[in-house]
Design a protein around this motif. Sequence first.
Motif, PDB file in Angstrom:
ATOM      1  N   ALA A 181       0.832  -1.215   0.000  1.00 43.32           N
ATOM      2  CA  ALA A 181       0.000   0.000   0.000  1.00 43.32           C
ATOM      3  C   ALA A 181       0.858   1.252   0.000  1.00 43.32           C
ATOM      4  O   ALA A 181       0.506   2.255   0.632  1.00 43.32           O
ATOM      5  N   SER A 182       1.968   1.232  -0.689  1.00 42.02           N
ATOM      6  CA  SER A 182       2.859   2.390  -0.725  1.00 42.02           C
ATOM      7  C   SER A 182       2.135   3.616  -1.266  1.00 42.02           C
ATOM      8  O   SER A 182       1.445   3.556  -2.289  1.00 42.02           O
ATOM      9  N   GLY A 183       2.289   4.748  -0.556  1.00 37.60           N
ATOM     10  CA  GLY A 183       1.650   5.987  -0.979  1.00 37.60           C
ATOM     11  C   GLY A 183       0.231   6.162  -0.494  1.00 37.60           C
ATOM     12  O   GLY A 183      -0.409   7.179  -0.791  1.00 37.60           O
ATOM     13  N   ALA A 184      -0.301   5.209   0.270  1.00 34.58           N
ATOM     14  CA  ALA A 184      -1.680   5.302   0.756  1.00 34.58           C
ATOM     15  C   ALA A 184      -1.757   6.242   1.957  1.00 34.58           C
ATOM     16  O   ALA A 184      -0.845   6.327   2.771  1.00 34.58           O
ATOM     17  N   SER A 235      18.437  -4.154 -13.263  1.00 32.06           N
ATOM     18  CA  SER A 235      18.860  -3.982 -11.881  1.00 32.06           C
ATOM     19  C   SER A 235      18.181  -2.750 -11.288  1.00 32.06           C
ATOM     20  O   SER A 235      17.927  -1.767 -11.977  1.00 32.06           O
ATOM     21  N   GLY A 236      17.888  -2.811 -10.004  1.00 34.11           N
ATOM     22  CA  GLY A 236      17.268  -1.682  -9.316  1.00 34.11           C
ATOM     23  C   GLY A 236      15.773  -1.597  -9.457  1.00 34.11           C
ATOM     24  O   GLY A 236      15.158  -0.645  -8.972  1.00 34.11           O
ATOM     25  N   SER A 237      15.158  -2.568 -10.115  1.00 34.51           N
ATOM     26  CA  SER A 237      13.705  -2.544 -10.281  1.00 34.51           C
ATOM     27  C   SER A 237      13.036  -3.230  -9.102  1.00 34.51           C
ATOM     28  O   SER A 237      13.571  -4.181  -8.524  1.00 34.51           O
ATOM     29  N   ALA A 238      11.865  -2.762  -8.714  1.00 31.88           N
ATOM     30  CA  ALA A 238      11.131  -3.362  -7.597  1.00 31.88           C
ATOM     31  C   ALA A 238      10.681  -4.768  -7.967  1.00 31.88           C
ATOM     32  O   ALA A 238      10.268  -5.023  -9.104  1.00 31.88           O
ATOM     33  N   PRO A 239      10.762  -5.729  -7.028  1.00 36.00           N
ATOM     34  CA  PRO A 239      10.364  -7.109  -7.311  1.00 36.00           C
ATOM     35  C   PRO A 239       8.884  -7.211  -7.685  1.00 36.00           C
ATOM     36  O   PRO A 239       8.049  -6.446  -7.212  1.00 36.00           O
ATOM     37  N   ASP A 246      10.609   5.108  -1.334  1.00 37.31           N
ATOM     38  CA  ASP A 246      11.813   5.600  -2.002  1.00 37.31           C
ATOM     39  C   ASP A 246      11.742   7.117  -2.010  1.00 37.31           C
ATOM     40  O   ASP A 246      10.883   7.710  -2.669  1.00 37.31           O
ATOM     41  N   TYR A 247      12.645   7.748  -1.271  1.00 46.01           N
ATOM     42  CA  TYR A 247      12.625   9.199  -1.165  1.00 46.01           C
ATOM     43  C   TYR A 247      13.442   9.859  -2.264  1.00 46.01           C
ATOM     44  O   TYR A 247      13.209  11.012  -2.609  1.00 46.01           O
ATOM     45  N   LEU A 248      14.437   9.152  -2.793  1.00 47.65           N
ATOM     46  CA  LEU A 248      15.270   9.673  -3.873  1.00 47.65           C
ATOM     47  C   LEU A 248      15.270   8.685  -5.031  1.00 47.65           C
ATOM     48  O   LEU A 248      15.324   7.466  -4.818  1.00 47.65           O
ATOM     49  N   HIS A 249      15.192   9.212  -6.251  1.00 48.59           N
ATOM     50  CA  HIS A 249      15.221   8.388  -7.450  1.00 48.59           C
ATOM     51  C   HIS A 249      16.351   8.881  -8.351  1.00 48.59           C
ATOM     52  O   HIS A 249      16.408  10.073  -8.691  1.00 48.59           O
TER      53      HIS A 249
END
Length: 606
Positions: free
Chosen positions: A365-368, A438-442, A468-471
């Motif tokens: 629920a990221s961002g909820a 690489s670096g992609s969310a599962p 993730d606060y920095l991209h």
Amino acid sequence: MKQVNNPKRSLLYYYGFAMLIIVIFNFIAMPWYSERHVQQINYDSFMTMIDDRQVAEVQLQPSENQIIFTSTEDDTVYKTAMVEDPNLTQRLFDADVAFTGEIIEQASPIASFLSFVFQILLFVAIGQWISRMLLKKAGGNNAMQFNLGKSNARVYVQSTDGLSFKDVAGQDEAKESLTEVVDFLNNPKKYQAVGAKMPSGVLLVGPPGTGKTMLAKAVAGEANVSFFSMSGSEFVEMFAGAGAAKVRDLFKQAKEKAPCIVFIDEIDAIGKKRGQAIGNDEREQTLNQLLTEMDGFEGNNGVMILAASNQPESLDPALLRPGRFDRQVRVELPDLKGREDILKVHASKVQHDDSIDYNKIARMASGASGAELANIVNEAALRAVRQGRNAATQNDFEESIETIMAGEQKKNAILSDKEKWIVSYHEIGHALVAAKQSGSAPVEKITIIPRTSGALGYTMQVSEKGNDYLHSKENLETQLATLAGGRAAEEVAFNSITTGASNDIERMTQLARAMISQYGMSDTFGMVAFEQRNNQYLGNEASATGSAETQAAIDREIVELVGTQYDKAKTILINNRELLDELSHFLYNEETITGQQFMEIVNKYS
């Protein structure tokens, strides 16, 4: 919290005044309305109509100095002034016109006056009866009365069933600031000993659903003082000066009950910047009165102002300056730990299994917001009831997230065999491109079951970190390639493309534009921003700030960036064509596969 009723004066006088206006209007307008249907002509025309035998009936009214008659051709009623004509009766007799000299009796002036007074008393009595009914209904609901110039503030006192800070999770920093306010009200001498002054006002700002109003209610539950609550829209009235009068009345009550807390929800309804719109004199008068009242709080008078807003950038600078709102408390979207704590608070109110993995649900629920998390818990409980269970399970929580994100499953939506194959390859394209970078969310889950939101399928990725606060630029390019994987898979497998990638294309365009116009990730433009963000907590829309030529150059660079990542996704799928086919066949047959099943097949080829 318990609400204290505050009875006000009856609305009798307002109803009586309104009814009086209506009666006077009818008394004046009815004669005019009635005479609109009588056509006036001159005496010559009257004589001509008699000679032409066009007059049916005549009534002579000497007292009114007029003659009323009707026509033989239609139902029109005519009138004309009476003149000295001794031959009139003979002329009417010769033309076979029925006529009469009866004079309509005029009502006595005294009787007319008494009738007028009776109507007024009747309307006043009706108004009094309606007023009593409204007062009775309002008193039963513990609500305030609806009098002009009187505030509708709800007054709360301490109650055992009220909210407290322990009921609010995920906002530790905000609770810490408000706890200090409550402590200051309850123990002012501790702060006065070091010369500290209580803030005049605290403004709660943040996105909708993050718990601003709940925090204010928790303050009321924690404080041993009176708590006045009122929405900004309740100050707005159609009568000039009524809103300002409500402000005066509210703060008069607050001063009488100090120490106390006054909470104004959605303060932007009256607190927007002045001079930006035309025809808002009443709102500006209300704001001016609010500014004046807040200036009136001097020293430790024990009155604290709390307010909430989703649009702090739209508020008047005079309202935000120190001395009025000394402190702004940011109530942001909760982080991973905050989401986990919020889920636990709401889950404690429903029956659920003890094996619930709240960390996994919080990551999904990221961002909820807090309100959305509460809805997730409630949906899980409802799903448990629909499934005939007496407790919500882990699967119920996970399915409720999908329901909120993509809608309910469409059981009556039947895809054709070809469409099902295309959707299978499309979703596997997203997942496979993500897995090969690489670096992609599962990948957590892949499904091709249609949803009520219009999605024919979706691929869920869940970050291990939760937030993730920095991209980095590379990470954003990875996201672009992953979004392009669906369309690329269609082209690789079927040498054709469909409309199924419309949402992917929209998201890719927005992300690519942000990289160039906001994040300074363009070699051509460097660290220059060409977009301005508006309404941070309500939509966060972007408005272009560059010239037309610059925007055209940005558009070309967006096309190039998106095209590069699309080619990258297509290359990944071509190089893993056999894996793409096997995964797509597996999804076609199963319709829904987990991230673990997906990775088992991917690792077999690796």
